[in-house]
Design a protein around this motif. Sequence first.
Motif, PDB file in Angstrom:
ATOM      1  N   UNK A 125      36.431  27.773  44.548  1.00 20.93           N
ATOM      2  CA  UNK A 125      36.687  28.284  43.136  1.00 20.93           C
ATOM      3  C   UNK A 125      38.063  28.023  42.552  1.00 20.93           C
ATOM      4  N   UNK A 128      38.205  23.816  41.502  1.00 21.54           N
ATOM      5  CA  UNK A 128      37.191  23.216  40.847  1.00 21.54           C
ATOM      6  C   UNK A 128      37.541  23.266  39.227  1.00 21.54           C
ATOM      7  N   UNK A 129      37.762  24.405  38.726  1.00 20.48           N
ATOM      8  CA  UNK A 129      37.987  24.499  37.320  1.00 20.48           C
ATOM      9  C   UNK A 129      39.303  23.674  36.926  1.00 20.48           C
ATOM     10  N   UNK A 130      40.428  23.619  37.897  1.00 19.64           N
ATOM     11  CA  UNK A 130      41.563  22.747  37.503  1.00 19.64           C
ATOM     12  C   UNK A 130      41.185  21.217  37.333  1.00 19.64           C
ATOM     13  N   UNK A 132      38.127  20.059  36.837  1.00 27.01           N
ATOM     14  CA  UNK A 132      37.594  19.869  35.352  1.00 27.01           C
ATOM     15  C   UNK A 132      38.416  19.936  34.111  1.00 27.01           C
ATOM     16  N   UNK A 133      39.496  20.835  34.228  1.00 28.87           N
ATOM     17  CA  UNK A 133      40.447  20.735  33.055  1.00 28.87           C
ATOM     18  C   UNK A 133      41.228  19.555  33.258  1.00 28.87           C
ATOM     19  N   UNK A 136      39.212  16.955  31.251  1.00 32.84           N
ATOM     20  CA  UNK A 136      39.263  17.180  29.896  1.00 32.84           C
ATOM     21  C   UNK A 136      40.543  16.707  29.305  1.00 32.84           C
ATOM     22  N   UNK A 266      44.063  32.066  44.553  1.00 38.07           N
ATOM     23  CA  UNK A 266      43.439  31.935  43.549  1.00 38.07           C
ATOM     24  C   UNK A 266      44.212  32.499  42.128  1.00 38.07           C
ATOM     25  N   UNK A 267      45.096  33.493  42.110  1.00 37.83           N
ATOM     26  CA  UNK A 267      45.892  33.779  41.193  1.00 37.83           C
ATOM     27  C   UNK A 267      47.026  32.576  40.859  1.00 37.83           C
ATOM     28  N   UNK A 270      44.831  29.551  39.426  1.00 36.06           N
ATOM     29  CA  UNK A 270      44.376  29.922  38.178  1.00 36.06           C
ATOM     30  C   UNK A 270      45.254  30.362  36.878  1.00 36.06           C
ATOM     31  N   UNK A 274      46.429  26.852  35.186  1.00 33.33           N
ATOM     32  CA  UNK A 274      45.831  26.922  33.780  1.00 33.33           C
ATOM     33  C   UNK A 274      46.906  26.784  32.692  1.00 33.33           C
ATOM     34  N   UNK A 278      47.006  24.065  29.888  1.00 33.21           N
ATOM     35  CA  UNK A 278      47.185  24.432  28.345  1.00 33.21           C
ATOM     36  C   UNK A 278      48.188  24.127  27.776  1.00 33.21           C
TER      37      UNK A 278
END
Lengths: 287, 622
Positions: A125, A128-130, A132-133, A136, A266-267, A270, A274, A278
């Motif tokens: 968790x 994975x999003x990092x 994917x970003x 992108x 996680x903190x 994320x 992120x 960004x």
Amino acid sequence: MMEVVLIILGTILLAPLAGGLLTGVDRIITARMQGRQGPPLLQPFYDLIKLWRKEAQITNTLQVFYAVIYLVFAVLSLVLFVLGQNLLLIIFVLTIGSGAMVLGALSTPSPYSQIGANREILQMLAYDPILLITAVALYLVTGSFKLSEVVAYQTASGQPLLFVLPLVFLTMTYVLTIKMRKSPFDISASHHAHQEIVRGITTEYSGPYLALLEIAHWFEVVLVLGLVAIFWANSWLMALILVGAVFLLELLLDNITARLTYRWMLQSTWVVGMGLAVLNIAYLYLA
Amino acid sequence: MGISILGVTLFPVLAALVLAVAGKLRKFLVPLSALIIAVSGLSLVTQQELPLAGTTALMIGIFIAELAVIIFLLYWGLKLKNLWIIIFNLAQLGIITYAKLTGGAVVGTGGDLLVLDPLAKVLILLITVIGPLICVFAVAYMDEYEKAKGLEKSKQGRFFFLLFFFLGGMSLLVTANHFSLVALGWEITTLCSFMLIGHNGDEQSVKNATTALIINSFGGLFLTLGAFLAEDILKVSTISQLVTADKGETVVMAALALLVVAGLTKAAQLPFQSWLLGAMVAPTPVSALLHSSTMVKAGVYLILRLAPGYQDTMLSNVLALVGGFTFLITSALAISQSNGKRILAYSTIANLGLIVMCAGVNTPLALGAAIFLIIFHAVSKALLFLCVGTIELKNGSKDIETMHGLVEKMPFVAVAAMIGMITMFLPPFGMVAGKLGAMEAAAKMPAVVVMVAFGSALTLVFWLRWAGSIMSTTKGLGEIKQEKTHLLISLPLVLLAGAGIVLSLLTDYIYQEAVIAVGSIASPFRQYMIGPIFGVLAVAMVAGMFFAAKAKRQKTTTPYMCGETYLIQQDTLAFVAAMDKPVAYKTSHYYLGHWFAEERLTTVSNIIAIGLIAAMIGVILP
């Protein structure tokens, strides 16, 4: 066609060698950082052979099934990477392997292995999003998710992506620490505990099946360093230097930090991850 | 298309009437009717579009039918003494009567009544194949269900009447082009879902059914308003005319925005999600139907059908945000749940959010991905609901923490559920092709794609831990006996699980037939290498099973218990402590309640979602 087959075979044969050697280097450097002599370079291979020749002990057959799935898809994600395929797809294929490892650990009633598996899910968790970003961000600069085209873009423009996406690179390197099972993120199973019986997610694996997991991990380490190399893909030499620098940095980090809680992991991934990504993407838009 | 369109719309209604009074004969009549509906659906999708203009008599008939449905809903509003239901339906009644009195000229003119494009065909196939499969499952399931409930008088007549009537209404809705027909199908699905959710008649069921009716009547009012703007002010009577109207005109955009909001209510997007979450009080086949091929898919269907109308507008961009936001939040909410059906419900809303996002991104790749997601979600979700229902009947609980070791007790259903889960979130299955396509299409909108990336990681968590629970053992290597399952229960499970796998192999074909329909453009989904990965998966499965079989002969041991002896038994986990006493222990999953507390997160995100929808309507103002 012939070429593709050769690339696939080469990857399957050479990657575990590279992964094993890297682990050997890792153990020597780590030992020196701790004021120890450390094992010989080939020690990871000796360990693997020892594991392979031990008597197999299992608690259920599902474990064995999932270990095989993990290995196959760790290999496949690296093969897709070497073939320059779609990065989003590679991230999802990587998930099959990690997912199988989690399922294997959850399949036994052992509390140690269950906790390890649940922590591994949280690690997924976190990274994975990092990842994917990151994909992108590469797309926004190069116009493609295909790695071959990402590399071609850098060769054509002559400018490494590292200079365009420094913050994204930083974030990605940060979360790849999780995948390499390094401190401060070795929450589900620590690299340091490779000789221990109770090692989080791998607690219920032993002998030859533990060896399978080890080989799969070597494939993943090579893939992780490959992702780093993507950021300076227009020069082999610079890519190698970048990979070496990141590898050394990970070892240093591993040895000077303590394991942190999953909440912190996680903190920090994320929010900070992120945030940096960004910021970098926003800069691209403005510039 | 004459007879087969009647086979999917009128026949289910006739079958419903017969089944209502069929008694014991239902065992044969339900599978038979199901087969007829499926065959009609399959034959309908092979046909070309035929223009069908409405005659005055037909249009008056449709109008009267719509009036009847709304008056019936109004009657329920009065019976439940719910002011909102009364207000929303009275308003609808007023608007359509006024429109008919003033705009009489529109009746029966302008454009085709029906539409049969690839999008409609996809929906027809899902409704007429998955829907009847669920009805067949219900035949065996409802007997057991009523037995477990200790019901004296069977309510199955009413139940099957509503199920089949629902299918007829859905088929009508997705083939409708004229606003009067759209509205009729829309109201029929609202009515049937309301009656089905309240089927058990207890306090909770009535409460949740009322919520469903309030929200869907609210959506119905938006639909009526949108149709009113189109018919009375713009003088266009069909969707196909509305989507080609001038985007520069505020009235056109207003009509589209109202219809899109109607779609959002039916697709249970934030802040309208509560009705779908409450719907699970009904017997399992109802949830399976609402979540897979009908009802919620009607919402995203309408939004997708309108997509050309708002392409390249601000409305479209904000809609992408609305969908992406719902995907992110409901994926997080799913993590906080241990109730299996609630996890499935949140996952449905999340995937619908992804489809809405695709409609908002509104590029060919995004719309293709949306169709992929609709198809594969319907198959996998129907399978999962039917599995959870079967597990619940036998296990007495739908809590995922009670599903440890399920593969030992119910290996058949456990494997079916496993296939359902894997096809939802891992490659090489169609859902993931759709998700990857959606992500690529959204990549140009960073705010949206970031939400999708995080949402996608969140979905991993609840699928993996649940799959891990059901595929775990407590006894070790003991012999596993196959459980006894009724044929009418196992057959739908096998067919759905098979479809989830086989359809994934046919993505090229689906792309040609369902997405572009004309010409032959190479599918952009090819880059996700479904075929090769399937090959590798097959090899890995065979190798895994080979090694697992070999391992059976090897030394087996009990799990590590820190030196204590593990007690081999089923159901409870324990070890042998001092004096040979068994001590039970428990393992459970993380639910991350401190971050994703359901109540707090729901309140906050509902407010944000209302803001986003208000912005969506706001951006169309000149």
